[in-house]
Design a protein around this motif. Structure first.
Motif, short mmCIF file in Angstrom:
data_model
loop_
_atom_site.label_atom_id
_atom_site.label_comp_id
_atom_site.label_asym_id
_atom_site.label_seq_id
_atom_site.Cartn_x
_atom_site.Cartn_y
_atom_site.Cartn_z
N ASN A 51 0.82 -1.21 0.00
CA ASN A 51 0.00 0.00 0.00
C ASN A 51 0.86 1.26 0.00
O ASN A 51 0.60 2.22 -0.74
N PHE A 52 1.89 1.25 0.86
CA PHE A 52 2.68 2.46 1.06
C PHE A 52 3.63 2.71 -0.10
O PHE A 52 3.90 3.87 -0.44
N ALA A 53 4.13 1.65 -0.71
CA ALA A 53 4.92 1.84 -1.92
C ALA A 53 4.05 2.47 -3.00
O ALA A 53 4.45 3.44 -3.65
N PHE A 54 2.85 1.95 -3.18
CA PHE A 54 1.93 2.47 -4.19
C PHE A 54 1.62 3.95 -3.97
O PHE A 54 1.54 4.73 -4.93
N MET A 55 1.46 4.35 -2.72
CA MET A 55 1.08 5.74 -2.41
C MET A 55 2.12 6.75 -2.85
O MET A 55 1.83 7.95 -2.94
N GLY A 56 3.34 6.30 -3.13
CA GLY A 56 4.37 7.23 -3.58
C GLY A 56 4.13 7.76 -4.98
O GLY A 56 4.74 8.76 -5.38
N GLY A 57 3.27 7.13 -5.74
CA GLY A 57 3.00 7.60 -7.10
C GLY A 57 2.37 8.98 -7.10
O GLY A 57 1.50 9.28 -6.29
N THR A 58 2.81 9.82 -8.02
CA THR A 58 2.18 11.14 -8.13
C THR A 58 0.79 11.01 -8.74
O THR A 58 -0.14 11.74 -8.38
N VAL A 59 0.64 10.08 -9.69
CA VAL A 59 -0.67 9.71 -10.23
C VAL A 59 -0.86 8.24 -9.86
O VAL A 59 0.02 7.41 -10.08
N ARG A 60 -2.04 7.90 -9.31
CA ARG A 60 -2.23 6.56 -8.75
C ARG A 60 -3.52 5.94 -9.28
O ARG A 60 -4.60 6.51 -9.12
#
Length: 266
Positions: free
Chosen positions: A121-130
């Motif tokens: 979850n937290f790795a994914f949240m680093g995306g500027t667009v998700r």
């Protein structure tokens, strides 16, 4: 190239190496979840997307994976998107992966049929667009503590001597003479329910483990709260899932993904 078109290309290329570098490996055939679960460290696969690349990060997240992830991003340039398919793993590594992605302004996606659970979850949240596509799973649960594992181990095999206890708990040293004096006085005052050395040491060990859980949980909650703020996520993401056990993560609904700002585009 649309995400669905890229996914078709990924599945076609799953049986073949994506690049010459040993850092990149073939994808599991069809991105089979049982195969994704097997590696004990994150794996990286590279797929062409026009004149750029999609980096697919899959498998368990283990110690050292954030640095390997940084290397994979360097070698995969130029990047179109990072796709994630992971059951989770190390929280610290997941947070660092997210910060690496945010610094590079990379788009993240969980495509249809893939999964992003727990530390993922937290790795994914680093995306500027998700993006979390319809048919993908974004699974959440309450964070866990290693101290709980220590409690279980001490219940099964408690320390048997003061020396053994002091080796396990250097921050709470016991004086052997003081322990003997305490037991003698306690047993004199409670002849019907005397206390043995092993019982006393177990009580002390469980007290120390409980303190570790309390301190560790507070520190972890504070670290996650800081991270959510950095990534412009709702702090409700930290508080809404306290009753979801680690062993049974729950997939967020489309509405929850929007409400918590996990996804920021359709």
């Amino acid at each position: 190239m649309s995400a669905r078109t890229i996914l078709a290309a990924v599945l076609l290329l799953a049986a073949a190496p994506a690049g010459a570098d040993d850092l990149f490996v073939p994808l599991p055939k069809g991105m089979d979840w049982d195969e994704v679960m097997k590696p004990d460290a994150m794996q990286f696969s590279l797929v062409a997307a026009g004149n750029r690349h999609v980096l697919v990060a899959w498998g368990q997240i283990a110690g050292g994976d954030s640095e390997r992830f940084r290397m994979a991003l360097d070698q995969a340039r130029p990047i179109a998107e990072v796709w994630l398919d992971s059951p989770g793993g190390s929280l610290e590594e997941g947070l660092e992966m997210g910060r690496i992605l945010r610094a590079r302004k990379v788009t993240t996606r969980v495509p249809r049929g893939l999964h992003c659970i727990s530390a993922c979850n937290f790795a994914f949240m680093g995306g500027t667009v998700r993006y979390v596509e319809v048919g993908a799973e974004f699974g959440v649960h309450m964070f866990s503590s290693d101290a709980a594992d220590r409690i279980r181990s001490h219940l099964v095999k408690p320390p048997e001597t003061v020396t053994e206890y002091n080796m396990q708990f250097p921050q709470g040293q016991l004086d052997p003479d003081g322990v003997e004096t305490y037991i003698a006085k306690y047993n004199a005052a409670h002849p019907d329910s005397p206390k043995t050395l092993s019982a006393l040491l177990l009580d002390q060990a469980l007290d120390e483990d409980t303190k570790a859980i309390q301190q560790g949980s507070a520190q972890t909650a504070a670290e996650i709260a800081r991270y959510l703020t950095e990534m412009s996520l709702s702090l409700r993401f930290l508080t809404e899932f306290a009753d979801i056990p680690n062993s049974a993560p729950r997939a967020l609904s489309r509405q929850e993904l929007r409400d918590f700002n996990v996804v920021n585009t359709d």
